[in-house]
Write a protein that holds these residues in place. Structure first.
Motif, mmCIF file in Angstrom:
data_model
loop_
_atom_site.group_PDB
_atom_site.id
_atom_site.type_symbol
_atom_site.label_atom_id
_atom_site.label_comp_id
_atom_site.label_asym_id
_atom_site.label_seq_id
_atom_site.Cartn_x
_atom_site.Cartn_y
_atom_site.Cartn_z
ATOM 1 N N UNK A 23 1.167 -5.917 -6.627
ATOM 2 C CA UNK A 23 0.246 -6.743 -7.441
ATOM 3 C C UNK A 23 0.105 -8.080 -6.861
ATOM 4 N N UNK A 24 1.240 -8.670 -7.000
ATOM 5 C CA UNK A 24 1.233 -10.309 -6.865
ATOM 6 C C UNK A 24 1.095 -10.802 -5.369
ATOM 7 N N UNK A 25 1.286 -9.888 -4.347
ATOM 8 C CA UNK A 25 0.963 -10.203 -2.828
ATOM 9 C C UNK A 25 -0.093 -9.470 -2.208
ATOM 10 N N UNK A 74 -1.820 -1.662 0.440
ATOM 11 C CA UNK A 74 -1.706 -0.761 1.532
ATOM 12 C C UNK A 74 -0.337 -0.247 1.965
ATOM 13 N N UNK A 75 0.669 -1.326 1.288
ATOM 14 C CA UNK A 75 2.015 -0.834 1.801
ATOM 15 C C UNK A 75 2.787 -0.566 0.518
ATOM 16 N N UNK A 108 6.698 -0.070 0.053
ATOM 17 C CA UNK A 108 7.419 -1.139 -1.026
ATOM 18 C C UNK A 108 8.254 -0.288 -2.179
ATOM 19 N N UNK A 109 7.782 0.682 -2.394
ATOM 20 C CA UNK A 109 8.364 1.811 -3.422
ATOM 21 C C UNK A 109 9.693 2.309 -2.723
ATOM 22 N N UNK A 110 9.367 2.827 -1.527
ATOM 23 C CA UNK A 110 10.787 3.446 -1.048
ATOM 24 C C UNK A 110 11.878 2.433 -0.574
#
Lengths: 141, 117
Positions: B83-85, B89-90, B94-96
């Motif tokens: 949300x912040x950055x 699309x990533x 990011x979750x992994x």
């Protein structure tokens, strides 16, 4: 024909209009900054948990190793950093506990426990547990 | 068949970690890493701390606090980063990454608390 070859084919593929939001959107208002800071307290939570594990490990390495850790812990820069850590953790605690009435709906039969009671109950639990922790650590002095 | 989402489990760990950290960490940090080093309270003895940290109940509690705190971090940090950055699309990457770090830290916590003498 195209449909047979590619089931997902659409002649006019929709492309949504999305307004570009700047990366620093959260600097626009004080409440967004507070939100971001609240989310980032999680880094400090993980650090505290990690340091507790380090201390447990060092305690297993013997009294001399633990004395070295205590020496590091009493360095003024480290104490200052841990004061910042405490301030951040308190911010986490207050923002977290203040949300409990929204997150937790307690019912006793048909009666819904009022939000203020849920809120006060969590603060009371925090106070009691903090006292227990202080007594445990001071008790083994 | 509808695939069951992992989201509720991750949310429960986030929320458990948030609660446990909120209730337990400020007092721990205040006594152990501020008041004791500054001499405001008598510093806990080595044997006393060994008893608190390395008693089976202490080890189990530490494991719970550490694991839930790491998953709390992973969940919050995951959403803050995308949300912040603006990295929608990533989101999967990011979750992994964040949950993998939490899993790795949990394994390390388990290893430390089982093997420490």
């Amino acid at each position: 024909m195209a449909k047979a070859l590619n089931a997902g084919y659409k002649r006019h593929y929709p492309k949504w209009h999305r307004e570009r939001v700047p990366i620093f959107w959260w600097l626009r208002s004080a409440s967004y900054v507070k939100f971001m800071f609240r989310e980032l307290t999680s880094l400090f939570v993980a650090y505290a948990a990690g340091l507790l594990l380090v201390q447990a490990w060092v305690l297993g390495q013997g009294a001399a190793a633990h004395a070295r850790l205590l020496n590091w812990l009493s360095h003024p820069a480290v104490v200052t950093w841990h004061v910042i850590l405490l301030a951040t953790l308190l911010f986490h605690t207050v923002t977290w506990l203040n949300l409990t009435p929204q997150a937790l709906v307690l019912r006793l039969g048909r009666w819904r426990v009022p939000k203020t009671v849920v809120w006060a109950g969590h603060y009371a639990a925090w106070l009691v547990l903090s006292l227990v922790i202080v007594c445990l650590f001071v008790g083994v002095a | 068949m509808v695939r069951r989402s992992r989201e509720p489990v991750l949310w429960a760990m986030f929320s458990g970690g948030g609660m446990i950290a909120a209730l337990l960490l400020p007092a721990t940090v205040a006594v152990l890493w501020i008041a004791a080093p500054l001499g405001w309270v008598e510093a806990p003895s080595y044997e006393g701390l060994r008893l608190l940290f390395l008693h089976p109940i202490g080890r189990l509690s530490l494991f719970a606090v550490a694991t839930l705190s790491f998953f709390h971090w992973a969940h919050r940090f995951r959403y803050t980063v995308y949300d912040g950055l603006q990295l929608y699309h990533l989101s999967q990457l990011i979750a992994i990454l964040t949950y993998s770090i939490a899993v790795a830290l949990t394994v390390i916590a388990g290893f430390v608390l089982v093997t420490t003498g």
